[in-house]
Design a protein around this motif. Sequence first.
Motif, short mmCIF file in Angstrom:
data_model
loop_
_atom_site.label_atom_id
_atom_site.label_comp_id
_atom_site.label_asym_id
_atom_site.label_seq_id
_atom_site.Cartn_x
_atom_site.Cartn_y
_atom_site.Cartn_z
N PRO A 1 0.83 -1.21 0.00
CA PRO A 1 0.00 0.00 0.00
C PRO A 1 0.87 1.25 0.00
N VAL A 2 0.57 2.17 -0.91
CA VAL A 2 1.34 3.41 -1.00
C VAL A 2 0.40 4.62 -0.91
N VAL A 3 0.78 5.57 -0.08
CA VAL A 3 0.10 6.86 -0.01
C VAL A 3 1.12 7.90 -0.44
N VAL A 4 0.73 8.75 -1.38
CA VAL A 4 1.62 9.79 -1.89
C VAL A 4 1.34 11.10 -1.17
N ILE A 5 2.40 11.81 -0.85
CA ILE A 5 2.25 13.11 -0.20
C ILE A 5 2.98 14.15 -1.04
N THR A 6 2.39 15.32 -1.19
CA THR A 6 2.97 16.34 -2.05
C THR A 6 2.71 17.73 -1.52
N THR A 7 3.42 18.70 -2.03
CA THR A 7 3.30 20.07 -1.56
C THR A 7 2.19 20.83 -2.25
N LEU A 20 -1.83 16.39 0.93
CA LEU A 20 -0.95 17.55 0.91
C LEU A 20 -0.13 17.53 2.19
N LYS A 21 1.04 18.10 2.14
CA LYS A 21 1.93 18.07 3.30
C LYS A 21 1.39 18.90 4.47
N ASP A 22 0.42 19.78 4.19
CA ASP A 22 -0.17 20.56 5.28
C ASP A 22 -1.52 19.97 5.71
N ALA A 23 -1.74 18.70 5.40
CA ALA A 23 -3.02 18.08 5.69
C ALA A 23 -3.31 18.00 7.19
#
Length: 214
Positions: free
Chosen positions: A76-82, A102-105
């Motif tokens: 399982p992969v969750v992607v995080i981005t700016t 998002l990184k500010d989630a």
Amino acid sequence: MLVADDQDIVRTGLVMILDAQPGITVVGEAADGQEAVALARTLRPDVCLLDIRMPEVDGIEATRQLAGPDVTHPLPVVVITTFDLDEYVYGALKAGARGFLLKDAGPELLTQAIHAAARGDALIAPNITARLLAAFAKSHRSPRLPQPVEPLTAREKEVLLAVARGSTNGEIADQLYISLSTVKAHIAALMRKLDARNRVEIAMWAYEAGRITT
């Protein structure tokens, strides 16, 4: 779980947040995609949290190597981005990611996403993921819209739209006045009929097929 981000301060912050959450233990850290893939294959974590923009191997390729359609035992992969309009998000989801943040989630949403991925679910936040799926699906939509292997029942169509809008299994059960086990059965049927591996791919199919536009 495994955390991969090329920025030391960001990675350290994510690890601190996640380690403080009930039921989550970070077992590995990586500073680039190549290291993340190697560690993930060795440690076999329940979930991999990958940044999209990393050196050596980026998050999309790392996701493909860990969760792609050709992977025998995907992780399982969750992607995080700016950026909430990051052009690589759609590619990451197509590569097999179960969701992205998002990184500010914030810790709560981050924790929800990790737990969802760990139990085979996916976090599709209506105000983030669904909007991006719609935008990218529109730009990537082919003239020939995808069709299900078998016709969808009326109830399956309702569940399809709910999944695409970001509803959880519990929310779908409440919305449609059906049991949680019935929701899961409908989602399993949708995965089979749409040739989808997870909820994210169900949602992507809905957008690409023009079943939902908002």
